[in-house]
Scaffold this motif. Structure first.
Motif, PDB file in Angstrom:
ATOM      1  N   UNK A  35      -8.588  19.736 -83.868  1.00  0.00           N
ATOM      2  CA  UNK A  35      -8.161  18.902 -82.751  1.00  0.00           C
ATOM      3  C   UNK A  35      -7.113  17.909 -83.229  1.00  0.00           C
ATOM      4  N   UNK A  37      -5.644  14.135 -82.231  1.00  0.00           N
ATOM      5  CA  UNK A  37      -5.924  12.946 -81.440  1.00  0.00           C
ATOM      6  C   UNK A  37      -4.812  11.925 -81.621  1.00  0.00           C
ATOM      7  N   UNK A  40      -5.016   6.242 -79.005  1.00  0.00           N
ATOM      8  CA  UNK A  40      -5.432   5.838 -77.672  1.00  0.00           C
ATOM      9  C   UNK A  40      -5.754   6.973 -76.724  1.00  0.00           C
ATOM     10  N   UNK A  41      -5.788   8.184 -77.243  1.00  0.00           N
ATOM     11  CA  UNK A  41      -6.064   9.353 -76.408  1.00  0.00           C
ATOM     12  C   UNK A  41      -7.335  10.064 -76.858  1.00  0.00           C
ATOM     13  N   UNK A  42      -7.804  10.961 -76.009  1.00  0.00           N
ATOM     14  CA  UNK A  42      -8.907  11.821 -76.408  1.00  0.00           C
ATOM     15  C   UNK A  42      -8.370  12.971 -77.242  1.00  0.00           C
ATOM     16  N   UNK A  43      -9.205  13.582 -78.075  1.00  0.00           N
ATOM     17  CA  UNK A  43      -8.764  14.723 -78.884  1.00  0.00           C
ATOM     18  C   UNK A  43      -8.309  15.889 -78.013  1.00  0.00           C
ATOM     19  N   UNK A  88      -4.264  11.626 -85.557  1.00  0.00           N
ATOM     20  CA  UNK A  88      -5.478  11.892 -86.332  1.00  0.00           C
ATOM     21  C   UNK A  88      -5.855  13.355 -86.076  1.00  0.00           C
ATOM     22  N   UNK A  90      -8.574  16.175 -86.417  1.00  0.00           N
ATOM     23  CA  UNK A  90     -10.020  16.296 -86.576  1.00  0.00           C
ATOM     24  C   UNK A  90     -10.421  17.754 -86.699  1.00  0.00           C
ATOM     25  N   UNK A 107     -18.113  16.826 -86.007  1.00  0.00           N
ATOM     26  CA  UNK A 107     -16.747  16.503 -86.410  1.00  0.00           C
ATOM     27  C   UNK A 107     -16.701  15.812 -87.769  1.00  0.00           C
ATOM     28  N   UNK A 108     -15.572  15.984 -88.454  1.00  0.00           N
ATOM     29  CA  UNK A 108     -15.301  15.259 -89.682  1.00  0.00           C
ATOM     30  C   UNK A 108     -14.641  13.928 -89.394  1.00  0.00           C
ATOM     31  N   UNK A 109     -14.314  13.185 -90.471  1.00  0.00           N
ATOM     32  CA  UNK A 109     -13.677  11.870 -90.328  1.00  0.00           C
ATOM     33  C   UNK A 109     -12.201  11.958 -89.974  1.00  0.00           C
TER      34      UNK A 109
ATOM     35  N   UNK B  44     -14.532   8.999 -87.271  1.00  0.00           N
ATOM     36  CA  UNK B  44     -15.371  10.176 -87.089  1.00  0.00           C
ATOM     37  C   UNK B  44     -15.968  10.214 -85.689  1.00  0.00           C
ATOM     38  N   UNK B  91     -16.531   9.041 -75.868  1.00  0.00           N
ATOM     39  CA  UNK B  91     -15.868  10.159 -75.207  1.00  0.00           C
ATOM     40  C   UNK B  91     -16.886  11.066 -74.541  1.00  0.00           C
ATOM     41  N   UNK B 108     -12.385  13.519 -72.213  1.00  0.00           N
ATOM     42  CA  UNK B 108     -11.831  12.467 -71.384  1.00  0.00           C
ATOM     43  C   UNK B 108     -10.982  11.542 -72.237  1.00  0.00           C
TER      44      UNK B 108
END
Lengths: 116, 117
Positions: A35, A37, A40-43, A88, A90, A107-109, B44, B91, B108
């Motif tokens: 993913x 990201x 300020x957004x979602x992945x 970022x 992910x 998920x990872x960091x 994370x 999220x 979202x």
């Protein structure tokens, strides 16, 4: 029990360069998803690998490619980097339980990529 | 196409207050999964819950509870007696339940929760 691990944690690249990000799935997991990201957004889903093949792909250009190895680890490659690729990244893993059932996605960091 | 809407961009509460994070989703799939993840400043995404579309039972886990209402396509998340450690971005996400589609989550925009002491 090790979770999803990603390397490196941070990376700075110049526009036009190429980058490779790495992911080791959680122990026992066989499916890896990537993913992106933005701040300020979602992945946003990039693609998913299972049995060393790309199984699904999101709305990302061919500059984004990946690979899964026999040990289930995965790489994400991005060619001809653009400033907009700064984000970022992910990695997430899950385990196929058969008949379309999967364990929850972990998920990872993440790897924070900065393109200058 | 799938879509997840978290109308609350930011929420600020004082410790010990209850807070509800809203999530509304759109999908044409008959079977799907809904998720909530927490993202602390470390980055994370921490898994909180997964709910199958067939299972409309509400769930409680400690101070967390989730209200799934298929009729209104909502999957809201409530934190009771909030604590400073709950401060994070939350999220809501949606995935098809089919074998090859699982793992492709639609997220979202996230809700930034700040809990003040």
């Amino acid at each position: 029990d090790a979770g999803v691990t990603q390397s490196p944690t941070h990376l700075i690249k110049t526009r036009g360069q190429q980058v490779t990000l790495r992911c080791s799935p959680k122990s026992g997991h066989d499916t890896v998803s990537w993913y992106q990201q933005a701040l300020g957004q979602g992945p946003q889903f990039i693609f998913q690998y299972y049995e060393e093949e790309e199984r699904q792909r999101g709305n990302f250009p061919d500059r984004f490619s990946g690979h899964q190895f026999p040990n289930y680890s995965s790489e994400l490659n991005v060619n001809a980097l653009l400033l907009g690729d700064s984000a970022l990244y992910l990695c997430a893993s899950t385990r196929s339980l058969g008949t379309g059932v999967h364990s929850p996605l972990h998920f990872g960091n993440g790897t924070r990529l900065t393109v200058t | 196409a799938q879509k997840v809407t978290q109308a609350q961009t930011e929420i600020s509460v004082v410790e010990k207050e209850d807070v509800t994070l809203d999530c509304v989703y759109e999908t044409r799939d008959t079977t799907y999964y809904l998720f909530w993840y927490k993202q602390p400043p470390s980055g994370e995404l921490v898994f909180l819950i997964r709910r199958n579309s067939f299972d409309e039972q509400n769930e409680i886990s400690g101070r967390y509870s989730w209200n799934f209402q298929k009729s209104t396509s909502s999957f809201n998340f409530t934190i009771t007696a909030s604590q400073v450690v709950d401060s994070a971005v939350y999220f809501c996400a949606l995935s098809e339940a089919g074998g090859t589609s699982y793992g492709k989550l639609t997220f979202g925009q996230g809700t930034i929760l700040t809990v003040h002491p």
